[in-house]
Design a protein around this motif. Structure first.
Motif, PDB file in Angstrom:
ATOM      1  N   ASN A   5       0.826  -1.202   0.000  1.00 45.69           N
ATOM      2  CA  ASN A   5       0.000   0.000   0.000  1.00 45.69           C
ATOM      3  C   ASN A   5       0.865   1.258   0.000  1.00 45.69           C
ATOM      4  OD1 ASN A   5      -2.757   1.259   0.297  1.00 45.69           O
ATOM      5  ND2 ASN A   5      -1.762   2.097   2.121  1.00 45.69           N
ATOM      6  N   GLN A   6       1.925   1.262   0.788  1.00 48.95           N
ATOM      7  CA  GLN A   6       2.832   2.412   0.803  1.00 48.95           C
ATOM      8  C   GLN A   6       3.453   2.636  -0.569  1.00 48.95           C
ATOM      9  OE1 GLN A   6       5.611   1.566   3.927  1.00 48.95           O
ATOM     10  NE2 GLN A   6       4.158   2.000   5.574  1.00 48.95           N
ATOM     11  N   ALA A   7       3.851   1.539  -1.218  1.00 48.74           N
ATOM     12  CA  ALA A   7       4.450   1.648  -2.549  1.00 48.74           C
ATOM     13  C   ALA A   7       3.441   2.182  -3.561  1.00 48.74           C
ATOM     14  CB  ALA A   7       4.978   0.285  -2.997  1.00 48.74           C
ATOM     15  N   LEU A   8       2.197   1.752  -3.442  1.00 49.77           N
ATOM     16  CA  LEU A   8       1.143   2.215  -4.361  1.00 49.77           C
ATOM     17  C   LEU A   8       0.884   3.701  -4.167  1.00 49.77           C
ATOM     18  CD1 LEU A   8      -0.985   1.120  -6.472  1.00 49.77           C
ATOM     19  CD2 LEU A   8      -2.580   1.014  -4.539  1.00 49.77           C
ATOM     20  N   VAL A   9       0.699   4.121  -2.943  1.00 49.74           N
ATOM     21  CA  VAL A   9       0.384   5.520  -2.655  1.00 49.74           C
ATOM     22  C   VAL A   9       1.543   6.433  -3.053  1.00 49.74           C
ATOM     23  CG1 VAL A   9      -0.103   7.166  -0.796  1.00 49.74           C
ATOM     24  CG2 VAL A   9      -1.244   4.936  -0.824  1.00 49.74           C
ATOM     25  N   SER A  63     -11.138   8.355  -2.043  1.00 51.49           N
ATOM     26  CA  SER A  63     -11.049   9.627  -1.324  1.00 51.49           C
ATOM     27  C   SER A  63      -9.711   9.820  -0.612  1.00 51.49           C
ATOM     28  CB  SER A  63     -12.193   9.727  -0.305  1.00 51.49           C
ATOM     29  OG  SER A  63     -12.122   8.679   0.652  1.00 51.49           O
ATOM     30  N   ARG A  64      -9.126   8.749  -0.121  1.00 54.49           N
ATOM     31  CA  ARG A  64      -7.874   8.875   0.633  1.00 54.49           C
ATOM     32  C   ARG A  64      -6.628   8.820  -0.249  1.00 54.49           C
ATOM     33  NH1 ARG A  64      -8.404   5.052   6.040  1.00 54.49           N
ATOM     34  NH2 ARG A  64     -10.379   5.916   6.856  1.00 54.49           N
ATOM     35  N   TYR A  65      -6.673   7.954  -1.259  1.00 58.55           N
ATOM     36  CA  TYR A  65      -5.434   7.637  -1.973  1.00 58.55           C
ATOM     37  C   TYR A  65      -5.470   7.919  -3.465  1.00 58.55           C
ATOM     38  CZ  TYR A  65      -4.771   4.857   2.320  1.00 58.55           C
ATOM     39  OH  TYR A  65      -4.669   4.434   3.621  1.00 58.55           O
ATOM     40  N   ASP A  66      -6.613   8.345  -4.016  1.00 61.13           N
ATOM     41  CA  ASP A  66      -6.740   8.493  -5.472  1.00 61.13           C
ATOM     42  C   ASP A  66      -6.408   7.179  -6.168  1.00 61.13           C
ATOM     43  OD1 ASP A  66      -7.505  11.217  -5.413  1.00 61.13           O
ATOM     44  OD2 ASP A  66      -5.403  11.806  -5.194  1.00 61.13           O
ATOM     45  N   VAL A  67      -6.988   6.125  -5.663  1.00 59.26           N
ATOM     46  CA  VAL A  67      -6.790   4.771  -6.183  1.00 59.26           C
ATOM     47  C   VAL A  67      -8.139   4.183  -6.559  1.00 59.26           C
ATOM     48  CG1 VAL A  67      -6.201   2.390  -5.496  1.00 59.26           C
ATOM     49  CG2 VAL A  67      -4.616   4.278  -5.006  1.00 59.26           C
ATOM     50  N   THR A  68      -8.192   3.548  -7.717  1.00 56.70           N
ATOM     51  CA  THR A  68      -9.411   2.893  -8.190  1.00 56.70           C
ATOM     52  C   THR A  68      -9.370   1.413  -7.820  1.00 56.70           C
ATOM     53  OG1 THR A  68      -9.816   4.392 -10.035  1.00 56.70           O
ATOM     54  CG2 THR A  68     -10.669   2.157 -10.264  1.00 56.70           C
ATOM     55  N   VAL A  69     -10.474   0.935  -7.272  1.00 58.82           N
ATOM     56  CA  VAL A  69     -10.643  -0.489  -6.990  1.00 58.82           C
ATOM     57  C   VAL A  69     -11.402  -1.085  -8.159  1.00 58.82           C
ATOM     58  CG1 VAL A  69     -11.604  -2.209  -5.414  1.00 58.82           C
ATOM     59  CG2 VAL A  69     -10.644  -0.069  -4.503  1.00 58.82           C
ATOM     60  N   ALA A  70     -10.741  -1.910  -8.945  1.00 57.60           N
ATOM     61  CA  ALA A  70     -11.346  -2.473 -10.152  1.00 57.60           C
ATOM     62  C   ALA A  70     -12.331  -3.588  -9.804  1.00 57.60           C
ATOM     63  CB  ALA A  70     -10.256  -2.997 -11.081  1.00 57.60           C
ATOM     64  N   ARG A 100      -3.589   3.043  -9.337  1.00 60.89           N
ATOM     65  CA  ARG A 100      -3.501   4.490  -9.154  1.00 60.89           C
ATOM     66  C   ARG A 100      -4.284   5.205 -10.256  1.00 60.89           C
ATOM     67  NH1 ARG A 100       0.511   7.114  -6.553  1.00 60.89           N
ATOM     68  NH2 ARG A 100       0.831   8.481  -8.352  1.00 60.89           N
ATOM     69  N   ASP A 101      -5.068   6.204  -9.862  1.00 63.93           N
ATOM     70  CA  ASP A 101      -5.810   6.982 -10.861  1.00 63.93           C
ATOM     71  C   ASP A 101      -4.868   7.640 -11.861  1.00 63.93           C
ATOM     72  OD1 ASP A 101      -8.129   6.266  -9.597  1.00 63.93           O
ATOM     73  OD2 ASP A 101      -8.389   8.177  -8.542  1.00 63.93           O
ATOM     74  N   ASP A 102      -3.716   8.076 -11.378  1.00 59.21           N
ATOM     75  CA  ASP A 102      -2.723   8.685 -12.264  1.00 59.21           C
ATOM     76  C   ASP A 102      -2.284   7.700 -13.349  1.00 59.21           C
ATOM     77  OD1 ASP A 102      -0.598  10.697 -12.993  1.00 59.21           O
ATOM     78  OD2 ASP A 102       0.696   9.058 -12.325  1.00 59.21           O
ATOM     79  N   ALA A 103      -2.126   6.436 -12.986  1.00 57.63           N
ATOM     80  CA  ALA A 103      -1.726   5.425 -13.968  1.00 57.63           C
ATOM     81  C   ALA A 103      -2.821   5.198 -15.001  1.00 57.63           C
ATOM     82  CB  ALA A 103      -1.383   4.117 -13.257  1.00 57.63           C
ATOM     83  N   LEU A 104      -4.077   5.220 -14.561  1.00 61.54           N
ATOM     84  CA  LEU A 104      -5.188   5.035 -15.505  1.00 61.54           C
ATOM     85  C   LEU A 104      -5.285   6.203 -16.477  1.00 61.54           C
ATOM     86  CD1 LEU A 104      -7.913   3.594 -13.112  1.00 61.54           C
ATOM     87  CD2 LEU A 104      -6.716   2.376 -14.941  1.00 61.54           C
ATOM     88  N   ARG A 105      -4.944   7.400 -16.006  1.00 58.53           N
ATOM     89  CA  ARG A 105      -4.948   8.551 -16.918  1.00 58.53           C
ATOM     90  C   ARG A 105      -3.792   8.459 -17.918  1.00 58.53           C
ATOM     91  NH1 ARG A 105      -6.692  11.283 -12.110  1.00 58.53           N
ATOM     92  NH2 ARG A 105      -4.514  11.670 -11.499  1.00 58.53           N
TER      93      ARG A 105
END
Length: 294
Positions: free
Chosen positions: A70-74, A114-121, A241-246
């Motif tokens: 999780n730390q690496a993802l964030v 909301s916390r991490y800007d991460v999408t749960v697929a 990560r939302d950034d990766a999806l963009r």
């Protein structure tokens, strides 16, 4: 007259760190925790993204447990990995245990966004819950199929658990309270890959394993039923990560192709191919993808 402005040394140091930091790789990075199933799932994500996008995908596997991943993802050191909803809810998001699969998935999606800007697929199609496993000989001799039955003999046993399970809110402490388990000694904590060896060698008598582990079947072990439904749901879901999806929208296409396509039996068979038959995870994943027509 030229004026010189004195720049504080700490500011110069920070600027030097920024200017010397390596550029962000122009390819996705997939992570995985440090056990067989995670490596297989990480490889599955990587191969599917490569197939659907033509992108080079970097693998960063064996990243210890959930907290490190999780730390690496964030932090952006990885772009995606597979997590389990119950683990995400309790161990990462620090929420109370909930045993409703839909409610857990909804809560995890909302809080990661909301916390991490991460999408749960979308879930991959199987659940990997914790399984309290004993030797087959003990199960037959004592006629044990459930954790409630095993509680009568726990005072004669020593448990073996992974480091996370000893500390997690949905781990050993809560399980012991739910089933009134009083073991013969303190749990032996070890890497997940060593648990089955310790059980087979009679160094421990019950281990906290995963329900999709291949050795349960191949070693003739018995996973005791959680008859009081202590454990929350643990659906396998990719976190991205939302950034990766963009940056790489092709990732979403690959994840959509995998949604709902992996059964518990599929996962168990792949785990056994790697652990029991000592096959290369990448080869096992390629074979699985061909079989499924990905």
């Amino acid at each position: 007259m030229r004026r010189f402005v004195r720049v504080p040394s700490i500011l110069l140091f920070c600027l030097s760190l920024i200017s010397c930091s390596p550029p962000r790789p122009n390819h996705p990075i997939i992570g995985a925790k440090n056990f067989t199933e995670q490596v297989i799932l990480g490889e599955l994500l990587a191969q599917e993204i490569e197939a659907k996008s033509g992108l080079k995908v970097e693998r960063r596997f064996y990243l210890a447990g959930s907290y490190i991943c999780n730390q690496a993802l964030v932090a952006g050191r990885i772009d995606a990995y597979v997590e389990y909803t119950g683990t995400a809810l309790t161990a990462i998001l620090k929420q109370p245990v909930d045993r409703n699969p839909q409610a857990v998935l909804a809560a995890v999606r909302s809080l990661y966004a909301s916390r991490y800007d991460v999408t749960v697929a979308e879930p991959l199609g199987f659940e990997n819950t914790f399984a309290m496993v004993i030797r087959g000989d003990d199960a037959r001799r004592l006629h044990l199929t459930t954790l409630s039955q095993a509680a009568l003999y726990a005072s004669q046993w020593r448990p073996g658990v992974g480091y996370e399970f000893e500390q997690r809110p949905d781990g050993l402490r809560g399980l012991s309270a739910a089933y009134d388990l009083h073991f013969a000694g303190a749990p032996r904590t070890m890497d997940l890959g060593l648990l089955y060896r310790a059980l087979s060698a009679h160094q421990v008598d019950m281990i906290a394993a995963n329900s999709t582990d291949g050795p349960i079947r191949s070693m003739g072990l018995v996973a005791l039923q959680d008859d009081r439904h202590y454990f929350p749901p643990y659906q396998a879901v990719p976190l991205v990560r939302d950034d990766a999806l963009r940056r790489w929208p092709q990732i979403a296409v690959a994840l959509h192709a995998l949604a709902g396509k992996i059964s518990a039996d599929d996962m168990r068979a792949m785990n056994e191919a790697v652990d029991g038959q000592h096959r290369d995870p990448a080869e096992v994943v390629r074979e699985f993808r061909m079989k499924k027509g990905f």
